[in-house]
Every structure is written in C-alpha cells, then in structure tokens.
Write a protein that holds these residues in place. Structure first.
Motif, mmCIF file in Angstrom:
data_model
loop_
_atom_site.group_PDB
_atom_site.id
_atom_site.type_symbol
_atom_site.label_atom_id
_atom_site.label_comp_id
_atom_site.label_asym_id
_atom_site.label_seq_id
_atom_site.Cartn_x
_atom_site.Cartn_y
_atom_site.Cartn_z
ATOM 1 N N ALA A 255 0.826 -1.199 0.000
ATOM 2 C CA ALA A 255 0.000 0.000 0.000
ATOM 3 C C ALA A 255 0.861 1.250 0.000
ATOM 4 N N ALA A 256 0.435 2.229 -0.795
ATOM 5 C CA ALA A 256 1.123 3.519 -0.814
ATOM 6 C C ALA A 256 0.341 4.572 -0.032
ATOM 7 N N PHE A 257 -0.802 4.188 0.531
ATOM 8 C CA PHE A 257 -1.665 5.165 1.194
ATOM 9 C C PHE A 257 -1.080 5.676 2.505
ATOM 10 N N ASN A 258 -0.357 4.835 3.223
ATOM 11 C CA ASN A 258 0.075 5.191 4.577
ATOM 12 C C ASN A 258 1.516 5.675 4.633
ATOM 13 N N LEU A 259 2.069 6.076 3.512
ATOM 14 C CA LEU A 259 3.471 6.464 3.475
ATOM 15 C C LEU A 259 3.680 7.973 3.525
ATOM 16 N N GLY A 260 2.602 8.759 3.503
ATOM 17 C CA GLY A 260 2.726 10.211 3.557
ATOM 18 C C GLY A 260 3.199 10.783 2.231
ATOM 19 N N ALA A 261 3.557 12.055 2.256
ATOM 20 C CA ALA A 261 4.080 12.702 1.047
ATOM 21 C C ALA A 261 5.440 12.105 0.711
ATOM 22 N N MET A 262 5.632 11.756 -0.561
ATOM 23 C CA MET A 262 6.836 11.037 -0.980
ATOM 24 C C MET A 262 7.588 11.813 -2.052
ATOM 25 N N LEU A 263 8.901 11.609 -2.081
ATOM 26 C CA LEU A 263 9.739 12.124 -3.158
ATOM 27 C C LEU A 263 9.829 11.108 -4.283
ATOM 28 N N GLY A 264 9.529 9.855 -4.002
ATOM 29 C CA GLY A 264 9.576 8.832 -5.023
ATOM 30 C C GLY A 264 8.953 7.546 -4.530
ATOM 31 N N TYR A 265 8.572 6.707 -5.478
ATOM 32 C CA TYR A 265 7.946 5.435 -5.135
ATOM 33 C C TYR A 265 8.187 4.470 -6.285
ATOM 34 N N GLN A 266 8.775 3.329 -5.977
ATOM 35 C CA GLN A 266 9.004 2.293 -6.982
ATOM 36 C C GLN A 266 8.408 1.002 -6.458
ATOM 37 N N THR A 267 7.537 0.401 -7.256
ATOM 38 C CA THR A 267 6.809 -0.767 -6.797
ATOM 39 C C THR A 267 6.627 -1.748 -7.945
ATOM 40 N N GLY A 268 5.994 -2.862 -7.649
ATOM 41 C CA GLY A 268 5.661 -3.859 -8.645
ATOM 42 C C GLY A 268 4.378 -4.550 -8.244
ATOM 43 N N LEU A 269 3.257 -4.112 -8.823
ATOM 44 C CA LEU A 269 1.937 -4.638 -8.495
ATOM 45 C C LEU A 269 1.058 -4.609 -9.739
ATOM 46 N N TYR A 270 0.105 -5.530 -9.791
ATOM 47 C CA TYR A 270 -0.852 -5.511 -10.891
ATOM 48 C C TYR A 270 -1.618 -4.196 -10.888
ATOM 49 N N ASN A 271 -2.048 -3.800 -9.724
ATOM 50 C CA ASN A 271 -2.743 -2.521 -9.577
ATOM 51 C C ASN A 271 -2.572 -2.044 -8.150
ATOM 52 N N TYR A 272 -2.676 -0.767 -7.963
ATOM 53 C CA TYR A 272 -2.564 -0.187 -6.625
ATOM 54 C C TYR A 272 -3.157 1.216 -6.677
ATOM 55 N N SER A 273 -3.403 1.758 -5.515
ATOM 56 C CA SER A 273 -3.965 3.102 -5.413
ATOM 57 C C SER A 273 -3.036 3.994 -4.607
ATOM 58 N N VAL A 274 -3.085 5.260 -4.914
ATOM 59 C CA VAL A 274 -2.319 6.238 -4.156
ATOM 60 C C VAL A 274 -3.253 7.363 -3.736
ATOM 61 N N ALA A 275 -2.944 7.968 -2.614
ATOM 62 C CA ALA A 275 -3.783 9.028 -2.078
ATOM 63 C C ALA A 275 -3.517 10.337 -2.815
ATOM 64 N N PRO A 276 -4.483 11.259 -2.791
ATOM 65 C CA PRO A 276 -4.226 12.582 -3.372
ATOM 66 C C PRO A 276 -3.011 13.248 -2.732
ATOM 67 N N ALA A 277 -2.322 14.043 -3.498
ATOM 68 C CA ALA A 277 -1.143 14.784 -3.022
ATOM 69 C C ALA A 277 -0.117 13.855 -2.390
ATOM 70 N N SER A 278 0.086 12.685 -3.009
ATOM 71 C CA SER A 278 1.031 11.718 -2.450
ATOM 72 C C SER A 278 2.482 12.112 -2.697
ATOM 73 N N PHE A 279 2.744 12.992 -3.676
ATOM 74 C CA PHE A 279 4.113 13.270 -4.074
ATOM 75 C C PHE A 279 4.420 14.758 -4.012
ATOM 76 N N VAL A 280 5.660 15.049 -3.661
ATOM 77 C CA VAL A 280 6.127 16.437 -3.652
ATOM 78 C C VAL A 280 6.648 16.782 -5.045
ATOM 79 N N PRO A 281 6.740 18.070 -5.380
ATOM 80 C CA PRO A 281 7.232 18.446 -6.712
ATOM 81 C C PRO A 281 8.609 17.855 -7.002
ATOM 82 N N GLY A 282 8.761 17.399 -8.241
ATOM 83 C CA GLY A 282 10.018 16.791 -8.667
ATOM 84 C C GLY A 282 10.102 15.301 -8.427
ATOM 85 N N ALA A 283 9.021 14.680 -7.948
ATOM 86 C CA ALA A 283 9.047 13.258 -7.605
ATOM 87 C C ALA A 283 8.999 12.384 -8.855
#
Length: 870
Positions: A255-283
């Motif tokens: 899950a990417a929902f509980n990770l807060g604002a992120m500078l980057g995220y690399q994953t491997g899933l068939y599908n997944y969801s992310v919360a609004p405003a999950s990334f800071v500029p330049g991510a």
C-alpha cells in the motif's frame, strides 16, 4: 456563455579575472530550455497550448518549437508514419535552424501516439516500441520466434541495450548507440485533459532546487511476478546514504496510502492506489507491470503510469506492450541516486533504463530538485545598451559550493549557441592525492584529460595489485565518480580511513579537484543472500535438506520429506521454507531466513521453485556463514557457499568525486557584433557545473546593435498584452531604407510570413495558429547588400475564454475602460435602473489590451452599465 462569468456592471451617479576566447569544445547537458525542442501537434489545440505553456515555464526559445500535423490515432502509429511525421521533420528542423548540436531534450506535447509498430496491424513479433524510446535510440524490432506462446514480445530485442544507462556521464558524450549516434532524451507530457497535463509541468518546474526532505520508498511487494526489481534496492539505498542529502527506504508494504508525502515510489503490483497529493514536486514514481503505458486504452485493470502523475509526481514510466518481468526494461532504483546527485529527471530515467525500447516516459524532463546552479551576473554592457563593432562583454559566475566549480561558460545570441567563452577541463600537471587506510597514492593529470578519463586512470592506480593489497580497498569507475569497497571482511568500514586532496602541481592554475563523501567507509544496511533453485517432479519419499554452518562453526540441519501422494511441489518447497524459519537455532541474529518463493513450470513441464536464503543480520560478516541444499531434485547451486551473491552491496563503501573548473569566474570576452544582424538581441551566458551533472546557470541581457545607419520598426496594429484566440493579429514593418529583398515575421515555431522586394509590409496572422499562450514577435529585414536588421520583440499573450473583469469609469461623459483581449468584440449594455432590462448600446473590438467606450447620450441622471463578450 453566461453573463456572470464575463460581465462587469457599474452604476454611474453623475574572483579571478580571465580574458577568454572562443574554444572548439562543446559539451552541453545539465538541462535548460535552451537545450529543449518542443514538438506540438498543430491539429490539437491542447497540444499547441501545452507546448506554449511549457515554453513559457522553461524559457524555450521560439525557434526550438516544431509544429507537425497528425490527425490519426493518438495511441499507435506505424514506423512509416513515425518517421514521416515526426523523426525526419525533427531532424530537418534542427539542421535548418542550426540546432543539431544544441538540442539535448525533445518534449512531445500531448495528443501524439505513444506506441510505434512496423506496419498497420503488424503482429507483435515484428516489434512494438514506445514512441519516446524509438525517438531516443531508434526502433528495435523484436523478430522473436522462440518467445512463449501468446507473448512474442517476451524477450530482450537484439541491439536494444542503452549505452547511456548507468554511465553517470554527460549525455552527449555518452550517447545510447555509440559515439556517432544522433539521439535525444525524449519525454512526452500527456493526460486525458489539458489541465492535468499542465499540472505535470508544474509538478516538475516547482520542484527545482528545493532539496525536499521527504522519503523515497522502494516497495518489495507480495506480487512475486512484478516485485523483481527489489534485488537492486540495496545499491540505491547505500549510494544515497553516502550522498547524505537524500533518503531512500525499503518497504514490504503493498500500500502507498500510509506512506505520507513522498519524493519517489518504486513498486511492482498488478494494480494499486495512491492518495491525493502523495508526491512532492520533482518526484519520480513507477510500477513494474504490463501495459502501464497503454494510456488511452483498456489494459486489463493494470495500473496506468499516470496514476502517480495525477497525485503530484513529475514523471513516470510504463510499457506499451507486454514486456514480461525483465528488470532491464524498467527503471532501476538507481535513478533516485542520480536525482540526489542533481541530474534532471530525463537524465535520471534514461540512465536507469538498460532496455527501454518497449516503454514510454511521461513527465517534465528538466525537473531537478537537487540541482545547485551557481550564481551569475552581467557586468557589461548594461541592459538596453547600444553596442557596435567588437565590444568587450564582461560577466561573473560564482559557485555556491567548493565541490561544484564552474567548468564551462557558453554564449548564446537570441537563444542560439554562438560560442564557448571558456572551458576549464582538468588541468595538465594538477595532482590528485588519495590516502586509503593510511596508504598514499597520487595521480598527476595528463594532457587532454577529461573527468571520465581521469576517473578511469585513477581507478587503475587504486587497483594496482601492490596498492590494493596494502589498502584492502577496491575501486570502481562510474563516470565522474569512484566507488570504494572495503575487501577485508574483518575490518569495519569505520576503521578504513579515506582522505583526499589536490594540488596545483607544476601547472599555472588549479582546475582538477577530488572530494570524498566521508572520511571513512560506511557499513552497509543490506543483508547477505544466496538464491536456490529446485526442479523436478514430486513423488512420495522426496526430500530437501538445508545445512547451515554458522560463523562460529556450529552446524544445523533442517529437512522435509514428502509423505503424501496429494502434496504439490510448491507446497512441499514452502514446507521447507517454513521449517527453516521456525528452526530455533536459525532464528537468532547469526541465523538465516528463507523467503521470496517463486514457483512455476519449466519448458518441459517439470515444476520448479526459487527462493532466497538471507542472513538475519546486515553486513558482510553475517553473510560469511555457509549454506548447502541437498535433496532428491535438481538443485542449484550444488555446493555449500556463503550468503554473498550480493557482495557489492555488503562491503563497506565510500564515494570519491572528480570535478573540474574554478569556483569564481570574472570573464571578459570580445563580441564581434558585425557577424549578426543590427537591431535588438538577447545575449545569454550559460555556466555549467564542473561535474557530469553539468547543472546550468543562465543569465541574459538585452541590447541593441547598431553598425549601420538604417533601421526597422515593428508596430502592433492589432494585438495586446492579452489577445483573443479568435483574433487576427496584425503587424506593420517599416524600414528607413530601400533596396530590400526580404521582410520576415517570426514567432513561436519560426517564420510566420515573408514579403519579398518591398519596403514595408503588414502581416496578418491568425492567433489560433499560434494557440493560447505567450508569444514573441519580431521582424528580420534583409537588404540587397546582405545587411540585416532585427526589430525589437513584442510579447503578446493569446487567451481563450474571458475571465471576470472590472470596468472603470472616467469623467462625467462617462467613459468606460476595461482590460480587454485585443481582437475580441465586447458588447456595451445599459439600463436606467438595475432592475430594468439592459439594452445593447454599442459593440467595441479593441485593437490592444484596453477596451474603451464613451457615453453619447447623457440625458439620464444615472445609468447602470454592463460590458460582456458575446
């Protein structure tokens, strides 16, 4: 259109000084709008508007814009169409405008296909590429005849290796196909609507130089078919720890929902969801799955790459055809280390993609949250000065950090490269000193050295058997960086000292520098591992036995035997892993854990299983225990061995960086103004950081050149600060001489029109051709004797729908004024009382940005007025 959105109502009641000369050396990179070509689809108003928006945000010169016409599908085009519509016109445009060696980045502005096939309806066996990849390093046909049934794209195409990947080099000096290849860092900005596409631009631009402190998360998910990149995670974590200004963290969460604002995220899933405003500029964020780049098509509910772009990321990557789980077809997590160094997003992604041919890169290519440009300013001439003949220009640049000297300064006129003002490569006879574990060596800089050759040769010296045996440290070259690894298992990293310095030697100036990330080696946080493979049909009586010999000599065995005729091969191997992990003697810090089970069937039909055995403590020491797997199956490896298949991630590590240049430059150089047209020009100097990152600092100054007595003027007849999209722009060119051969009008995308053999001209240009956005307009006049004059530049913004505006009232007449869009008709209505029906009084079409109308009937003591667009 509604009155309340476009209507206003008013009631009226009565350092070092260096003389420099042009050099032949030209090495760009680092990234600025000067090095970007923007490609727009003239058949899409969204494409044109987005391209204009990008040019404004990044300062892209107008001649760097290519207009093409594509009215076909926005998902797929054939190789023939790709060549005819895009590649060949782009190459021709760059050559004709003398931009071939200036352009590093190509940005494709939405509503262009993202997939290339060899022919209409061609099977996947003939090859399917991403558009950005095909333009980056050429189309790569698959021609696969041995791929799994139904998956003809499930292999690595011949000649599809990107030589730029992992280089940490300057792109132009390390192209993906070899020294003679003509290639660009290509990205696309696209979305389902224009507002989202513009937001992707904003996500990149607003992150520049912000040095965000949010974390990057590398997710090893439970999806064993797609989590295969996790084996590279430790390398990225280790490198960014050494860089110290960047935080990369591993996670086992899906899950990417509980990770807060992120500078980057690399994953491997068939599908997944992310919360609004999950990334800071330049991510940067991406997912290893099939068809993540099939943006405007059903893809079996797999995650689209733009899932992360819509919640704040500046760039992402996905494949446009079934790639199968080849890590080399997807970005390595090392792209986050490249970002920590200051590389742009385009450089980060292409350096992390070994075989990108089936993918599409979407995002803002120049975003660089960790770039550290120097300071710079012009000293002479002053802004708006009139200059002539050969004039000395002066400017200065000062680096903000001693480890980021300024190496090169280039001079541009009107956005086009004119000359290299100065370049300071590593100076011959400067000396670099390295002391490892108390043992000193030095490297005198030879003639014609570059940062890359200096690193290569210094690594050879550090790895000389005599020196390496003394220091017990190995060195590895990575572009302008040297990686050090401690070789003595018994010596912690903290006990291996590292010291570096540099001296001028016998040279006259010091331009070669070496720096270290820290004063000793850093111990790893990675856990040693060893993979095992088991294959064969399962029958009653089959067994598997693992023997672990700890570093203290204690030996422990775990065995399982199949006693059931209904047992399956995967469940049997899983029972071994469960037994290993439950064994008390192996659960302590000097024990092991078994995980990452993957099962399947070999081509012949026999089942197989793969799993990893990991040490329970991090580091090279814990990995020295021995493990052997035996049983009644085909097993690999067949002998006992340490858990150090990832030995490079386990050894203590440090980084050395080579740079070149000066930290303070005060430059004076001659500029022969007679080589260009008289008139108005923008002079730009660009300073490049003296590492392979090559971060740019761009400073500009406007001047007027006057070497001849004649001149020309450009007058806006219809057009203003805001000009209506539906208007026809009008410009007049007047010249105070005769014998003219050509009058040309230029704006975004190049020449808009030309008159031959006339002394004056009026140009009429449909604003809709240029599209919504900010545009420069200037005329270039040519006389029969070859002399030219460039007029001053008029900046006009073409606008679409009107926003609410205020109406001002002047004088007793009264006179109404309002901010207008030139060329747009406005209707004036009035009423004696606000509750009365407003009746039309007049229609006004302003020719500039001020609307004006005066009352002609003053019989009423008061009136209410309304101004609106039709």
């Amino acid at each position: 259109m509604s009155d309340n959105s476009r209507v206003s109502v008013q009631k009226i009641t009565v350092g070092v000084v260096v003389a420099v000369f042009a050099l032949a050396t030209r090495v760009l990179a680092g990234g600025s709008g000067l090095n970007v070509a923007v490609v727009v689809n003239q058949n899409s108003t969204n494409s044109v508007e987005l391209g204009n928006y990008y040019c404004e945000q990044r300062g892209v010169p107008p001649q760097n814009v290519l207009r093409l016409n594509w009215s076909g599908d926005k998902t797929t085009w054939t190789m023939s169409d790709f060549d005819t519509v895009l590649r060949l016109p782009l190459t021709s445009m760059l050559a004709s405008r003398q931009l071939t060696n200036q352009i590093e980045v190509v940005l494709l502005s939405m509503d262009l296909p993202y997939r290339v096939t060899l022919a209409t309806g061609s099977p996947e066996t003939s090859g399917v590429n991403g558009t950005t990849a095909a333009l980056f390093y050429g189309f790569k046909p698959d021609g696969c005849i041995t791929c799994p049934a139904g998956l003809p794209s499930c292999h690595l195409a011949p000649a599809s290796i990107n030589l730029y990947a992992g280089s940490e080099g300057v792109f132009r000096s390390t192209p993906p196909l070899g020294a003679t290849s003509n290639s660009w860092l290509v990205m696309m900005i696209t979305a389902s609507n224009l507002a989202q596409a513009k937001q992707i631009v904003n996500n990149g631009v607003s992150g520049d130089g912000t040095f965000p402190t949010q974390k990057v998360f590398l997710a090893k998910t439970t999806d064993v078919d797609r989590n295969v990149r996790y084996l590279a995670f430790d390398n990225a974590v280790f490198d960014t720890q050494l860089h110290q200004n960047y935080s990369v963290q591993r996670t086992n969460s899906n899950a990417a929902f509980n990770l807060g604002a992120m500078l980057g995220y690399q994953t491997g899933l068939y599908n997944y969801s992310v919360a609004p405003a999950s990334f800071v500029p330049g991510a940067m964020a991406d997912n290893l799955t099939s068809y993540g780049g099939a943006l405007f098509e059903p893809n079996g509910a797999q995650a689209y790459l733009w899932n992360v772009l819509l919640v704040g990321a500046a760039a992402s990557y996905g494949t446009v055809v079934e790639p199968c789980a080849y890590p080399a077809k997807f970005p390595s997590s090392q792209n986050y280390f490249y970002q920590a160094r200051g590389f742009s997003i385009a450089e980060c992604y292409y350096q992390s993609l070994t075989n990108p041919y089936q993918g599409i890169l979407v995002g803002e290519p120049l975003a660089a949250p960790f770039a550290r440009p120097c300071n710079g300013a012009w000293s002479n001439p002053p802004g708006g000065a009139v200059i002539s003949g050969t004039t000395n220009l002066s400017l200065s640049f000062n680096s903000l950090a001693t480890d980021r000297p300024v190496q090169q300064v280039d001079f541009f006129v009107d956005g086009q490269w004119a000359q290299t003002i100065t370049n300071f490569p590593p100076q011959q006879d400067n000396i670099l000193y390295v002391t490892l574990n108390g043992f000193l060596t030095n490297y005198p800089i030879p003639v014609n050295a570059t940062l890359g050759t200096a690193v290569t040769n210094l690594v050879l010296r550090l790895n000389h058997p005599t020196y390496r045996n003394a220091t017990e440290v190995a060195a590895f070259a990575h572009g302008d960086r040297i990686e050090l690894q401690g070789l003595n298992v018994a010596t912690p990293g903290a006990d291996v000292s590292v010291a570096v310095s540099n001296s001028i030697g016998s040279a006259t100036v010091l331009t070669a520098f070496i720096g270290a990330s820290r004063t000793n080696l850093l111990d790893t946080t990675a856990y040693g591992l060893r993979p095992f493979t088991v294959a064969g049909a399962l029958v009653i009586g089959d067994y598997l036995e693992l023997t672990v010999t700890k570093t203290n000599g204690a030996s422990h065995r775990v065995a399982v035997t199949n006693q059931s005729g209904s047992a399956t091969f995967p469940s049997f191997v899983q029972s071994l892993l469960s037994a290993i992990n439950a064994e008390p003697n192996l659960r302590s810090s000097d024990g092991v854990v078994a995980e990452d089970l993957v099962t399947g069937n070999l081509p012949g039909g026999d089942p197989y299983a793969q799993f990893n055995l990991l040490a329970r403590s991090p580091g090279i020491v814990a990995a020295q225990l021995q493990a052997a797997l035996t049983g009644s199956f085909t097993i690999d490896p067949t002998t006992a061995g340490r858990l150090d298949d990832n030995v490079n991630d386990l050894r203590p590590r440090n980084h050395l960086y080579l740079t070149a240049g000066l930290t303070s430059l005060n430059l004076i150089f001659p500029f022969d103004t007679t080589t260009i047209a008289d008139g108005y020009h923008e002079l730009t100097a660009v300073a490049y950081e003296g590492s392979h990152v090559r971060t740019q600092k761009r400073i500009s100054k406007n001047v007027r050149i006057q070497n001849n007595a004649w001149s020309a003027t450009l007058t806006t007849l219809l057009g203003g600060t805001n000009t209506a999209l539906e208007a026809t722009l009008q410009f007049a060119v007047a010249v105070n001489t005769n014998n003219l051969t050509k009058l040309e009008l230029f704006s975004t995308g190049g020449a808009l029109g030309v008159f031959n053999n006339v002394d004056s001209a009026t140009f009429a240009i449909a604003a809709s051709y240029l599209g919504i956005g900010l545009h420069p307009f200037y005329a270039l006049v040519t006389r029969s004797d070859g002399q030219q004059y460039r007029t001053d530049t008029k900046w006009l913004r073409i606008v679409g729908a009107e926003s609410p505006f205020a109406v001002s009232v002047l004088g007793p007449a009264p006179t109404l004024t309002w901010p207008a869009s030139a060329g747009r008709p406005y209707q004036i209505l009035s009423a004696i009382e606000a509750t009365n029906t407003f009746t039309p009084r007049a229609a006004v079409t302003p020719t500039n940005s001020t609307g004006l109308w005066s009352e002609t009937n003053n019989t009423a003591s008061q009136r209410y007025y309304r101004v609106k667009t039709p």
